[in-house]
Design a protein around this motif. Structure first.
Motif, PDB file in Angstrom:
ATOM      1  N   GLU A  36       0.833  -1.209   0.000  1.00 21.46           N
ATOM      2  CA  GLU A  36       0.000   0.000   0.000  1.00 21.46           C
ATOM      3  C   GLU A  36       0.867   1.259   0.000  1.00 21.46           C
ATOM      4  OE1 GLU A  36      -2.633  -0.625   3.332  1.00 21.46           O
ATOM      5  OE2 GLU A  36      -4.180  -1.441   2.029  1.00 21.46           O
ATOM      6  N   ARG A  74      -6.790  -9.043  -0.510  1.00 20.19           N
ATOM      7  CA  ARG A  74      -7.134  -7.886   0.323  1.00 20.19           C
ATOM      8  C   ARG A  74      -7.121  -6.606  -0.504  1.00 20.19           C
ATOM      9  NH1 ARG A  74      -4.877  -9.030   5.371  1.00 20.19           N
ATOM     10  NH2 ARG A  74      -6.027  -7.844   6.849  1.00 20.19           N
ATOM     11  N   GLN A  77     -10.279  -6.596  -2.456  1.00 22.90           N
ATOM     12  CA  GLN A  77     -11.414  -6.253  -1.587  1.00 22.90           C
ATOM     13  C   GLN A  77     -11.481  -4.752  -1.315  1.00 22.90           C
ATOM     14  OE1 GLN A  77     -10.696  -8.704   1.844  1.00 22.90           O
ATOM     15  NE2 GLN A  77     -11.509 -10.543   0.875  1.00 22.90           N
ATOM     16  N   LYS A  78     -10.324  -4.112  -1.259  1.00 21.91           N
ATOM     17  CA  LYS A  78     -10.272  -2.665  -1.031  1.00 21.91           C
ATOM     18  C   LYS A  78     -10.437  -1.877  -2.323  1.00 21.91           C
ATOM     19  CE  LYS A  78      -7.257  -2.722   3.008  1.00 21.91           C
ATOM     20  NZ  LYS A  78      -6.094  -2.055   3.612  1.00 21.91           N
ATOM     21  N   ASP A  79     -10.686  -2.578  -3.427  1.00 19.86           N
ATOM     22  CA  ASP A  79     -10.845  -1.965  -4.753  1.00 19.86           C
ATOM     23  C   ASP A  79      -9.617  -1.178  -5.194  1.00 19.86           C
ATOM     24  OD1 ASP A  79     -13.383  -3.009  -5.273  1.00 19.86           O
ATOM     25  OD2 ASP A  79     -14.356  -1.386  -4.162  1.00 19.86           O
ATOM     26  N   LEU A  80      -8.450  -1.630  -4.787  1.00 27.22           N
ATOM     27  CA  LEU A  80      -7.217  -0.974  -5.233  1.00 27.22           C
ATOM     28  C   LEU A  80      -6.735  -1.526  -6.574  1.00 27.22           C
ATOM     29  CD1 LEU A  80      -5.288  -0.653  -1.858  1.00 27.22           C
ATOM     30  CD2 LEU A  80      -6.399   1.162  -3.164  1.00 27.22           C
TER      31      LEU A  80
END
Length: 86
Positions: A36, A74, A77-80
């Protein structure tokens, strides 16, 4: 006595599994934070390229396959990650 030996064996197995769980989850959190913090390098790439680069980077840092897969899930799921249709 035989019952106590069986309980000791079960206790050891449970303790090992709990330790493994926490080690793995700590590794996932660490890897996720790492990606991230440098996601700006991947944000404009196509989805497949994002995944390849993230996997390669984490592998080069010594993370296991299951950790990299969890990080990818993950991030998704966080739409990254870009959608599959982009």
């Amino acid at each position: 006595v035989d019952g106590l030996l069986k309980l000791d064996g079960v206790k050891e197995i449970i303790e090992n599994e709990i330790e493994h769980y926490y080690q793995e989850n700590d590794a996932v959190e660490e890897a996720l934070n790492l990606i991230e913090s440098r996601f700006y390098k991947y944000k404009d790439l196509p989805r497949l390229e994002q995944i390849k680069k993230i996997d390669a980077y984490l592998f080069s840092r010594g993370y296991q396959f299951d950790v990299t897969e969890t990080v990818i899930e993950r991030l998704d799921q966080k739409d990254l990650l870009k959608s599959e249709h982009d």
